[in-house]
Scaffold this motif. Sequence first.
Motif, PDB file in Angstrom:
ATOM      1  N   UNK A 134      19.440 -37.023 -61.989  1.00 38.16           N
ATOM      2  CA  UNK A 134      19.769 -37.826 -63.163  1.00 38.16           C
ATOM      3  C   UNK A 134      19.262 -39.251 -62.998  1.00 38.16           C
ATOM      4  N   UNK A 135      19.355 -39.784 -61.792  1.00 37.26           N
ATOM      5  CA  UNK A 135      18.897 -41.150 -61.535  1.00 37.26           C
ATOM      6  C   UNK A 135      17.388 -41.261 -61.753  1.00 37.26           C
ATOM      7  N   UNK A 136      16.634 -40.273 -61.297  1.00 37.26           N
ATOM      8  CA  UNK A 136      15.185 -40.267 -61.481  1.00 37.26           C
ATOM      9  C   UNK A 136      14.839 -40.124 -62.960  1.00 37.26           C
ATOM     10  N   UNK A 137      15.542 -39.253 -63.641  1.00 35.71           N
ATOM     11  CA  UNK A 137      15.328 -39.053 -65.075  1.00 35.71           C
ATOM     12  C   UNK A 137      15.621 -40.345 -65.838  1.00 35.71           C
ATOM     13  N   UNK A 138      16.700 -41.010 -65.484  1.00 38.21           N
ATOM     14  CA  UNK A 138      17.064 -42.265 -66.128  1.00 38.21           C
ATOM     15  C   UNK A 138      15.992 -43.328 -65.895  1.00 38.21           C
ATOM     16  N   UNK A 139      15.504 -43.420 -64.680  1.00 41.90           N
ATOM     17  CA  UNK A 139      14.459 -44.398 -64.358  1.00 41.90           C
ATOM     18  C   UNK A 139      13.192 -44.128 -65.168  1.00 41.90           C
ATOM     19  N   UNK A 140      12.843 -42.865 -65.338  1.00 44.81           N
ATOM     20  CA  UNK A 140      11.656 -42.504 -66.121  1.00 44.81           C
ATOM     21  C   UNK A 140      11.849 -42.862 -67.598  1.00 44.81           C
ATOM     22  N   UNK A 141      13.018 -42.595 -68.123  1.00 47.27           N
ATOM     23  CA  UNK A 141      13.311 -42.948 -69.519  1.00 47.27           C
ATOM     24  C   UNK A 141      13.240 -44.463 -69.720  1.00 47.27           C
ATOM     25  N   UNK A 200      18.811 -41.587 -75.809  1.00 44.08           N
ATOM     26  CA  UNK A 200      18.773 -40.625 -74.706  1.00 44.08           C
ATOM     27  C   UNK A 200      19.207 -41.284 -73.392  1.00 44.08           C
ATOM     28  N   UNK A 201      18.791 -42.528 -73.188  1.00 46.20           N
ATOM     29  CA  UNK A 201      19.208 -43.263 -71.992  1.00 46.20           C
ATOM     30  C   UNK A 201      20.732 -43.374 -71.957  1.00 46.20           C
ATOM     31  N   UNK A 202      21.322 -43.687 -73.082  1.00 47.45           N
ATOM     32  CA  UNK A 202      22.785 -43.805 -73.142  1.00 47.45           C
ATOM     33  C   UNK A 202      23.464 -42.461 -72.873  1.00 47.45           C
ATOM     34  N   UNK A 203      22.902 -41.381 -73.397  1.00 48.41           N
ATOM     35  CA  UNK A 203      23.471 -40.050 -73.136  1.00 48.41           C
ATOM     36  C   UNK A 203      23.418 -39.712 -71.646  1.00 48.41           C
ATOM     37  N   UNK A 204      22.310 -40.028 -71.004  1.00 41.56           N
ATOM     38  CA  UNK A 204      22.174 -39.749 -69.572  1.00 41.56           C
ATOM     39  C   UNK A 204      23.176 -40.588 -68.786  1.00 41.56           C
ATOM     40  N   UNK A 205      23.310 -41.851 -69.154  1.00 44.22           N
ATOM     41  CA  UNK A 205      24.265 -42.715 -68.465  1.00 44.22           C
ATOM     42  C   UNK A 205      25.697 -42.197 -68.602  1.00 44.22           C
ATOM     43  N   UNK A 206      26.010 -41.628 -69.770  1.00 43.34           N
ATOM     44  CA  UNK A 206      27.350 -41.078 -70.008  1.00 43.34           C
ATOM     45  C   UNK A 206      27.635 -39.886 -69.113  1.00 43.34           C
TER      46      UNK A 206
END
Length: 62
Positions: free
Chosen positions: A3-10, A48-54
């Motif tokens: 999730x952290x990698x996905x968030x960084x990419x977003x 999408x970034x906010x959804x991932x953070x949630x």
Amino acid sequence: MSLQTHLAELERKHRQLEEAIAQAVSSPSSDDLSVAELKRKKLLLKDEIERVRQTMPSPTLH
């Protein structure tokens, strides 16, 4: 992909769109439709970034 990698990419993509919007707005040859499309994509990425953070677990304090 974590999730952290996905968030960084977003977030990286979001910054790229921000730069593209700034470039397009400052260019006299840009059209409003393409700028609006870039802004729409940026907003979708922000959502999408906010959804991932949630979904990420909150850090615990010891």
